[in-house]
Design an enzyme around this catalytic site. Structure first.
Site, PDB file in Angstrom:
ATOM      1  N   CYS A 278       0.832  -1.203   0.000  1.00 16.67           N
ATOM      2  CA  CYS A 278       0.000   0.000   0.000  1.00 16.67           C
ATOM      3  C   CYS A 278       0.876   1.266   0.000  1.00 16.67           C
ATOM      4  O   CYS A 278       2.046   1.214   0.340  1.00 16.67           O
ATOM      5  CB  CYS A 278      -0.854   0.035   1.251  1.00 16.67           C
ATOM      6  SG  CYS A 278      -1.728  -1.505   1.541  1.00 16.67           S
TER       7      CYS A 278
ATOM      8  N   ARG B 287       3.492   1.401  -6.765  1.00 20.62           N
ATOM      9  CA  ARG B 287       3.560   0.382  -5.718  1.00 20.62           C
ATOM     10  C   ARG B 287       2.491  -0.698  -5.883  1.00 20.62           C
ATOM     11  O   ARG B 287       2.556  -1.728  -5.230  1.00 20.62           O
ATOM     12  CB  ARG B 287       3.401   1.041  -4.334  1.00 20.62           C
ATOM     13  CG  ARG B 287       4.514   1.990  -3.989  1.00 20.62           C
ATOM     14  CD  ARG B 287       4.224   2.751  -2.710  1.00 20.62           C
ATOM     15  NE  ARG B 287       4.239   1.928  -1.527  1.00 20.62           N
ATOM     16  CZ  ARG B 287       5.325   1.609  -0.839  1.00 20.62           C
ATOM     17  NH1 ARG B 287       6.490   2.044  -1.224  1.00 20.62           N
ATOM     18  NH2 ARG B 287       5.239   0.858   0.241  1.00 20.62           N
TER      19      ARG B 287
ATOM     20  N   TRP C 180      -3.470  -2.147  -1.348  1.00 25.30           N
ATOM     21  CA  TRP C 180      -3.228  -3.388  -2.093  1.00 25.30           C
ATOM     22  C   TRP C 180      -3.711  -4.483  -1.161  1.00 25.30           C
ATOM     23  O   TRP C 180      -3.100  -4.760  -0.128  1.00 25.30           O
ATOM     24  CB  TRP C 180      -1.751  -3.529  -2.414  1.00 25.30           C
ATOM     25  CG  TRP C 180      -1.503  -4.583  -3.425  1.00 25.30           C
ATOM     26  CD1 TRP C 180      -1.621  -4.466  -4.773  1.00 25.30           C
ATOM     27  CD2 TRP C 180      -1.123  -5.934  -3.185  1.00 25.30           C
ATOM     28  NE1 TRP C 180      -1.335  -5.656  -5.376  1.00 25.30           N
ATOM     29  CE2 TRP C 180      -1.019  -6.577  -4.434  1.00 25.30           C
ATOM     30  CE3 TRP C 180      -0.856  -6.675  -2.034  1.00 25.30           C
ATOM     31  CZ2 TRP C 180      -0.662  -7.917  -4.570  1.00 25.30           C
ATOM     32  CZ3 TRP C 180      -0.502  -7.998  -2.164  1.00 25.30           C
ATOM     33  CH2 TRP C 180      -0.410  -8.610  -3.427  1.00 25.30           C
TER      34      TRP C 180
ATOM     35  N   ASN D 149      -0.117   0.676   6.203  1.00 22.82           N
ATOM     36  CA  ASN D 149       0.562  -0.194   5.237  1.00 22.82           C
ATOM     37  C   ASN D 149       1.267  -1.269   6.051  1.00 22.82           C
ATOM     38  O   ASN D 149       2.019  -0.945   6.967  1.00 22.82           O
ATOM     39  CB  ASN D 149       1.568   0.647   4.437  1.00 22.82           C
ATOM     40  CG  ASN D 149       2.539  -0.207   3.646  1.00 22.82           C
ATOM     41  OD1 ASN D 149       2.293  -1.385   3.410  1.00 22.82           O
ATOM     42  ND2 ASN D 149       3.645   0.387   3.235  1.00 22.82           N
ATOM     43  N   GLY D 150       1.020  -2.548   5.727  1.00 23.76           N
ATOM     44  CA  GLY D 150       1.652  -3.642   6.463  1.00 23.76           C
ATOM     45  C   GLY D 150       0.627  -4.699   6.841  1.00 23.76           C
ATOM     46  O   GLY D 150      -0.470  -4.740   6.271  1.00 23.76           O
TER      47      GLY D 150
ATOM     48  N   GLU E 291      14.551 -23.679 -10.693  1.00 22.17           N
ATOM     49  CA  GLU E 291      14.223 -22.268 -10.495  1.00 22.17           C
ATOM     50  C   GLU E 291      15.432 -21.369 -10.766  1.00 22.17           C
ATOM     51  O   GLU E 291      15.301 -20.302 -11.372  1.00 22.17           O
ATOM     52  CB  GLU E 291      13.679 -22.084  -9.069  1.00 22.17           C
ATOM     53  CG  GLU E 291      13.366 -20.665  -8.653  1.00 22.17           C
ATOM     54  CD  GLU E 291      12.346 -19.955  -9.517  1.00 22.17           C
ATOM     55  OE1 GLU E 291      11.702 -20.592 -10.367  1.00 22.17           O
ATOM     56  OE2 GLU E 291      12.216 -18.724  -9.376  1.00 22.17           O
TER      57      GLU E 291
ATOM     58  N   LYS F  77      15.407 -18.511 -13.714  1.00 18.85           N
ATOM     59  CA  LYS F  77      15.654 -17.090 -13.450  1.00 18.85           C
ATOM     60  C   LYS F  77      16.756 -16.555 -14.359  1.00 18.85           C
ATOM     61  O   LYS F  77      16.639 -15.480 -14.918  1.00 18.85           O
ATOM     62  CB  LYS F  77      16.041 -16.934 -11.980  1.00 18.85           C
ATOM     63  CG  LYS F  77      15.552 -15.728 -11.309  1.00 18.85           C
ATOM     64  CD  LYS F  77      14.159 -15.776 -10.730  1.00 18.85           C
ATOM     65  CE  LYS F  77      13.071 -16.343 -11.596  1.00 18.85           C
ATOM     66  NZ  LYS F  77      11.803 -16.499 -10.918  1.00 18.85           N
TER      67      LYS F  77
ATOM     68  N   GLU G  60      15.508 -16.305 -18.056  1.00 14.35           N
ATOM     69  CA  GLU G  60      14.497 -15.250 -18.208  1.00 14.35           C
ATOM     70  C   GLU G  60      15.098 -13.866 -18.394  1.00 14.35           C
ATOM     71  O   GLU G  60      14.644 -13.104 -19.227  1.00 14.35           O
ATOM     72  CB  GLU G  60      13.695 -15.165 -16.899  1.00 14.35           C
ATOM     73  CG  GLU G  60      12.380 -15.808 -16.886  1.00 14.35           C
ATOM     74  CD  GLU G  60      11.598 -15.474 -15.625  1.00 14.35           C
ATOM     75  OE1 GLU G  60      12.106 -15.697 -14.514  1.00 14.35           O
ATOM     76  OE2 GLU G  60      10.461 -15.000 -15.780  1.00 14.35           O
TER      77      GLU G  60
ATOM     78  N   HIS H 159      23.205 -39.540 -17.730  1.00 12.97           N
ATOM     79  CA  HIS H 159      22.310 -40.202 -18.686  1.00 12.97           C
ATOM     80  C   HIS H 159      22.155 -39.383 -19.967  1.00 12.97           C
ATOM     81  O   HIS H 159      21.196 -39.573 -20.703  1.00 12.97           O
ATOM     82  CB  HIS H 159      20.954 -40.484 -18.035  1.00 12.97           C
ATOM     83  CG  HIS H 159      21.058 -41.427 -16.879  1.00 12.97           C
ATOM     84  ND1 HIS H 159      21.263 -42.779 -17.045  1.00 12.97           N
ATOM     85  CD2 HIS H 159      21.050 -41.209 -15.539  1.00 12.97           C
ATOM     86  CE1 HIS H 159      21.357 -43.355 -15.851  1.00 12.97           C
ATOM     87  NE2 HIS H 159      21.236 -42.415 -14.923  1.00 12.97           N
TER      88      HIS H 159
ATOM     89  N   LYS I  72       4.199 -10.267 -17.138  1.00  6.10           N
ATOM     90  CA  LYS I  72       4.126 -10.581 -15.706  1.00  6.10           C
ATOM     91  C   LYS I  72       3.034 -11.602 -15.439  1.00  6.10           C
ATOM     92  O   LYS I  72       3.242 -12.554 -14.707  1.00  6.10           O
ATOM     93  CB  LYS I  72       3.884  -9.304 -14.892  1.00  6.10           C
ATOM     94  CG  LYS I  72       3.840  -9.527 -13.383  1.00  6.10           C
ATOM     95  CD  LYS I  72       5.204  -9.902 -12.849  1.00  6.10           C
ATOM     96  CE  LYS I  72       5.189 -10.278 -11.384  1.00  6.10           C
ATOM     97  NZ  LYS I  72       6.380 -11.058 -10.987  1.00  6.10           N
TER      98      LYS I  72
HETATM   99  O1  M6R Z   1       1.225 -15.500 -11.571  1.00  5.23           O
HETATM  100  P1  M6R Z   1       1.711 -16.916 -11.574  1.00  5.23           P
HETATM  101  O2  M6R Z   1       2.460 -17.267 -10.335  1.00  5.23           O
HETATM  102  O3  M6R Z   1       0.624 -17.906 -11.847  1.00  5.23           O
HETATM  103  O4  M6R Z   1       2.730 -16.992 -12.781  1.00  5.23           O
HETATM  104  C1  M6R Z   1       3.300 -18.202 -13.168  1.00  5.23           C
HETATM  105  C2  M6R Z   1       4.460 -17.995 -14.109  1.00  5.23           C
HETATM  106  O5  M6R Z   1       4.038 -17.337 -15.263  1.00  5.23           O
HETATM  107  C3  M6R Z   1       5.574 -17.173 -13.449  1.00  5.23           C
HETATM  108  O6  M6R Z   1       6.015 -17.767 -12.262  1.00  5.23           O
HETATM  109  C4  M6R Z   1       6.773 -17.038 -14.410  1.00  5.23           C
HETATM  110  O7  M6R Z   1       7.398 -18.267 -14.587  1.00  5.23           O
HETATM  111  C5  M6R Z   1       7.733 -15.976 -13.864  1.00  5.23           C
HETATM  112  N1  M6R Z   1       8.072 -15.041 -14.879  1.00  5.23           N
HETATM  113  C6  M6R Z   1       8.975 -16.561 -13.309  1.00  5.23           C
HETATM  114  O8  M6R Z   1       9.873 -15.613 -12.877  1.00  5.23           O
END
Ligand code: M6R
Length: 592
Positions: A2, A27, A75, A101-102, A475, A479, A482, A498, A587
């Site tokens: 928020c 924010r 938020w 906020n919090g 993961e 990252k 990406e 393998h 996003k």
């Molecule tokens: O909003 P969601 O958690 O459902 O999104 C899932 C994926 O699209 C999301 O985690 C994506 O892999 C990210 N860009 C990873 O950093």
């Protein structure tokens, strides 16, 4: 999270408060509102769901006359976005108004205590208890400030609070713990905000509140005390040299870096959902089949949950939603519990997967960040991670919240099924409480930067891990690809020989994620195999190249991912890329 604004001076407060809220829009928020006091001492409280401009248009603040008030962009964390849940919130009399906020972690207990004393609550928020607590203590205290002190003693959690009241209409009372709050110092006027951009056009001089600071701000005076001593604190006046856009990021170069630094708080907030998770665990424990379903990063968090359940002899599966929705969904029935995980709550594949499973009578529980999102409306039960808005496309702090929630949920299922001893459960739970502090230590490790520099031009990366750290490998690799656009593969370490070992050579960097426990020696053998092919190996874990504090092996994925988030970030920056907005990615993926 928020945004908070506050103004006291000679200008028109409603207009100034909306201008300030506009500057805090980045924010993330779903509702906006202000509260201001007019000459007759009345407090006005216009607020609604929607954008700042929409709420502003309805009110036409230029017509309103007041020189003191507070504003808020909400938020949602407790209660869906709505007019009644929007801030500020008033006490029973309407004479005390609070914006916050919090997260107030003990709000359920406080609410029932205050309800028994006759207080009437209007919203579902945790914040409203603050207004009623101040009201409660004002009955016995001499001043608003001492009532605020008493209130702060009762609050557990994070907060940046502003309070205005018709009892002392020339002051804005403020307090902070773990949520940001600044006072902008003007001439004959002062400003309060969650972040400097809100007042940068008016003043560049600011006081930064520390944890447990509280006090009041009037036109010409600012008094700040600290709850540890109750004495006035002499605050340093900071001259803000950042431009507005740097200030939005609180001085961090990118949102992603800021969000990585928010990971300790994200872990703390996810732990506050224990009650919701316990209820879900009770229902899952009665099912014969438990399936985690999610996409991308969220899927990796689900995989961690699966490994923890299996560790206690409970069968579990984890699926990528885009695969699940077209095949596994057909095998769903009323004996299955599906746990969907999603930051946005709007991912098309995840929505389709749980809708399909629901049609087949499966029980649907979801771990979500965005309150009121589509997934929360489809699910039977929801636990929120409360990580706050995540602006960078690459998910970091939300992953910490997700993996921690999946961990706690799985431990609670094991307990409900009698598969974990009370002693072990308590040991893990108390270690979970240390995790936020340990994440902070991991984030502060300066060696990560050096390792990023040494590897910024590497073309091939492998991330390997075993068992519960196999998802960490996936993961870490996701990252890096990406935001740095380099080829990175996440692999179960035992699978290297393998096939993939054929492409290891001196141009390859292998990130080997280690943990104490039964597979530690096997992981070391895999590291030797990689080294023998000329690959450069960087170890990740306790007492490793990318070092993290020691924890229980079952909780190690929550810490091991932290340096990998940082590594991906630094490599992206070293390559001259924008880690906040990677090419080709959105996003939230709301299309199939
Ligand atoms: O909003 P969601 O958690 O459902 O999104 C899932 C994926 O699209 C999301 O985690 C994506 O892999 C990210 N860009 C990873 O950093």
């Amino acid at each position: 999270m928020c945004g908070i604004s506050g103004y006291v001076g000679n200008g028109n407060a409603p207009e100034i408060l909306f201008d300030m809220l506009k500057k805090l829009e980045y924010r993330g928020y779903d509702s906006a509102g202000i509260a201001y006091i007019t000459g007759d001492g009345t407090i006005h409280l216009p607020k609604d769901k929607g954008k700042v401009d929409e709420v502003r248009r309805k009110l036409r603040p230029e017509r309103l006359k007041s020189t003191i008030g507070v504003g808020h962009t909400r938020w949602a964390t407790h209660g869906a976005p709505s007019q009644v849940n929007a801030h500020p919130h008033a006490d029973c009399s309407g004479e005390i108004v609070v914006a916050h906020n919090g997260i107030i972690e003990n709000y359920v207990d406080l609410k029932s205590e205050l309800s028994e004393l006759g207080h009437k609550f209007k919203s579902e928020t945790d914040t409203e208890v603050i207004a009623h607590l101040v009201e409660h203590y004002m009955a016995s205290e001499k001043s608003v400030l001492s009532a605020l002190e008493k209130t702060l003693e009762r609050l557990k959690g994070s907060f940046a609070i502003t309070v205005i009241t018709s009892r002392e209409p020339d002051k804005i009372f403020i307090a902070r713990n773990e949520s940001p709050m600044l006072v902008g110092l003007g001439v004959g006027e002062n400003f309060i905000a969650s972040d400097a951009p809100a007042f940068l056009s008016k003043t560049k001089k600011a006081l930064i509140l520390e944890d447990m600071d509280y006090g009041f701000v009037s036109k010409k005076t600012v008094v700040i005390k600290n709850l540890s001593t109750r004495k006035e604190v002499k605050k340093k006046v900071h001259k803000i040299t950042w431009g507005a856009s740097e200030a939005e990021k609180e001085g961090f170069q990118h949102f992603m870096l800021k969000e990585i630094h928010e990971e300790p708080n994200a872990a703390r907030n996810a732990l506050s959902a224990e009650k919701e998770l316990e209820e879900i665990a009770g229902k899952l424990a009665k099912k014969t089949r438990i399936c985690f379903v999610a996409c991308g990063t969220a899927y990796h968090a689900g995989l961690v949950g699966k490994y923890i359940l299996e560790n206690y002899g409970i069968p579990a599966e984890a699926f990528v939603a885009s695969e699940f929705r077209y095949s596994t969904v057909e095998t769903m029935d009323d004996k299955t519990g599906v746990v969907s995980i999603t930051q946005s709550g709007e991912t098309a594949d995840t929505i389709a997967a749980i809708k399909g499973a629901k049609k087949k009578d499966a029980y649907i529980a979801s771990i979500v960040n965005v309150v009121g999102s589509s997934v929360t409306r489809i699910s039977d039960d929801v636990a929120y991670i409360r990580a706050g808005p995540e602006i960078a496309v690459a998910s970091t702090k939300a992953y910490i919240g997700q993996v921690l929630s999946c961990t706690l949920l799985s431990l609670l299922v094991a307990r409900a099924k009698g598969r974990i001893s009370a002693h072990e459960f308590e040991h893990l739970k108390s270690e979970l409480k240390n995790i936020p502090r340990k994440i902070k230590e991991a984030v502060e490790n300066r060696r990560i930067n050096e390792i990023a520099e040494e590897n910024a031009s590497t073309k091939k990366f492998f991330f390997i891990g075993r068992n519960i750290n196999y998802p960490t490998a996936l993961e870490g690799a996701l990252k890096l690809k990406e935001i740095s656009y380099v080829h990175a593969e996440g692999y179960p370490a035992g699978e290297l020989k393998h096939g993939p070992i054929a492409i290891l050579d001196q141009d390859t960097t292998v990130l080997a994620i280690t943990a104490e426990g039964k597979l530690r020696d096997k992981m070391h053998s895999n590291i030797q195999e990689a080294k023998a092919r000329g690959a450069k190996v960087i170890t990740v874990g306790f007492e490793c190249d990318l070092d993290v504090p020691k924890t229980d092996p079952l909780l190690s994925p929550i810490l091991n991912i932290v340096p990998l988030h940082m590594l991906a970030y630094y490599i992206s920056v070293l390559k001259g890329l924008d880690p906040d907005k990677p090419r080709n990615l959105a996003k939230s993926v709301t299309v199939e």
